[in-house]
Write a protein that holds these residues in place. Structure first.
Motif, PDB file in Angstrom:
ATOM      1  N   ILE A 119       0.815  -1.216   0.000  1.00 44.52           N
ATOM      2  CA  ILE A 119       0.000   0.000   0.000  1.00 44.52           C
ATOM      3  C   ILE A 119       0.854   1.274   0.000  1.00 44.52           C
ATOM      4  N   GLY A 120       2.185   1.101  -0.074  1.00 45.35           N
ATOM      5  CA  GLY A 120       3.057   2.281  -0.203  1.00 45.35           C
ATOM      6  C   GLY A 120       3.113   3.159   1.033  1.00 45.35           C
ATOM      7  N   CYS A 121       3.014   2.543   2.217  1.00 37.89           N
ATOM      8  CA  CYS A 121       2.978   3.346   3.449  1.00 37.89           C
ATOM      9  C   CYS A 121       4.364   3.821   3.883  1.00 37.89           C
ATOM     10  N   GLY A 122       5.398   3.070   3.542  1.00 40.03           N
ATOM     11  CA  GLY A 122       6.758   3.438   3.927  1.00 40.03           C
ATOM     12  C   GLY A 122       7.184   2.914   5.295  1.00 40.03           C
TER      13      GLY A 122
HETATM   14  S1  SF4 Z   1       5.640  -1.603   4.704  1.00 43.00           S
HETATM   15 FE1  SF4 Z   1       6.649  -1.199   2.734  1.00 43.00          FE
HETATM   16  S2  SF4 Z   1       6.266  -3.056   1.493  1.00 43.00           S
HETATM   17 FE2  SF4 Z   1       4.769  -3.065   3.212  1.00 43.00          FE
HETATM   18  S3  SF4 Z   1       2.955  -2.041   2.409  1.00 43.00           S
HETATM   19 FE3  SF4 Z   1       4.174  -0.443   3.421  1.00 43.00          FE
HETATM   20  S4  SF4 Z   1       5.461   0.399   1.710  1.00 43.00           S
HETATM   21 FE4  SF4 Z   1       4.628  -1.596   0.985  1.00 43.00          FE
END
Ligand code: SF4
Ligand code: FES
Length: 251
Positions: free
Chosen positions: A160-163
């Motif tokens: 989900i692109g949360c980082g």
């Molecule tokens: S933690 Fe990293 S790999 Fe996992 S959803 Fe968030 S951005 Fe994507």
């Protein structure tokens, strides 16, 4: 339930921040963590104080907008899940909870708990488009995709692109994120025409943004709300090596 909150406050990127204490009282155990912050903000507004800035959007774990480090853990203690899926019943009544933004050099603080994650957007943008035939839609079964590849591509696409992966990594590495984005398309027929150029450009953008390298601590996988496997980082490394080799042979 009552809680003592220790929250990072920082007016803007140029000003030094500090931890400020707040008490919240009579919180239902079924209140979500972000709703608890909403209640605190409502109280602050009623007292004429500046509310706490924090990011959220879908509040159901699919958009990747929420980003808090709670008691030192990206997305808090209830893994796997984004912080918007965290509930106050997870904590002990009377607990002290420390709330900070994701701490990554490549994610500058905008205000309080809000960070700038556009570095992740630049990595995706560097990957560019996929070639797709124009015209009428092809017959659904004309491009057979092995089930194993389809399932793996779907797992990678769950990012989900949360980082949080970069926030949890001691090196501030975004390799789990980048590996999910690279693998998603590299596994599918639609992603083949730009397969090599895509991985080379995305890794270049990742390095240019100042993210660190992977040293196999697996902290990223532990906090990932989408349960992206570190196995995708191995695939990213293979994709990168393959692309460099083909580039060199081509030369
Ligand atoms: S933690 Fe990293 S790999 Fe996992 S959803 Fe968030 S951005 Fe994507
Ligand atoms: S607000 Fe969308 S994932 Fe948390």
């Amino acid at each position: 339930m009552n809680f003592r909150l220790r929250i990072w406050r920082q007016p803007n990127a140029k000003t030094t921040g500090k931890v400020v204490n707040y008490d919240v009282r009579d919180i239902s155990p079924n209140t979500s963590f972000l709703e608890m912050l909403d209640i605190l903000n409502q109280n602050l507004l009623e007292r004429g104080e500046e509310p706490i800035a924090f990011d959220s959007d879908c509040r159901e774990g699919i958009c990747g907008t929420c980003s808090l480090t709670i008691n030192g853990e990206a997305h808090g203690p209830d893994h796997p899940g984004a912080v918007c899926e965290l509930y106050m019943r997870t904590f002990r009544d009377g607990a002290t909870i420390v709330i900070e933004p994701f701490r990554v050099g490549s994610f500058p603080i905008v205000k309080d708990l809000v960070i700038d994650r556009s570095a992740l957007d630049r990595i995706v943008q560097a990957g560019g488009f996929i070639s797709a035939r124009a015209g009428s839609a092809p017959e659904a079964n004309s491009i057979p995709i092995p089930k194993y590849d389809a399932d793996l591509a779907m797992e990678a696409a769950a990012c989900i692109g949360c980082g949080a992966c970069a926030a949890a990594c001691p090196n501030g590495s975004a390799m789990l994120f980048t590996s999910a984005k690279v693998s998603h398309l590299a596994l599918l027929p639609h992603g083949q025409p730009e397969r090599e150029s895509r991985v080379l450009k995305m890794v270049q953008a990742m390095d240019a943004a100042g993210f660190g390298n992977c040293t196999n601590t697996y902290e990223c996988e532990a906090v990932c709300p989408a349960e992206i496997s570190v196995g995708f980082i191995a695939k990213l490394n293979r994709e990168y090596a393959r692309a460099r080799l083909r580039q060199n042979i081509g030369k």
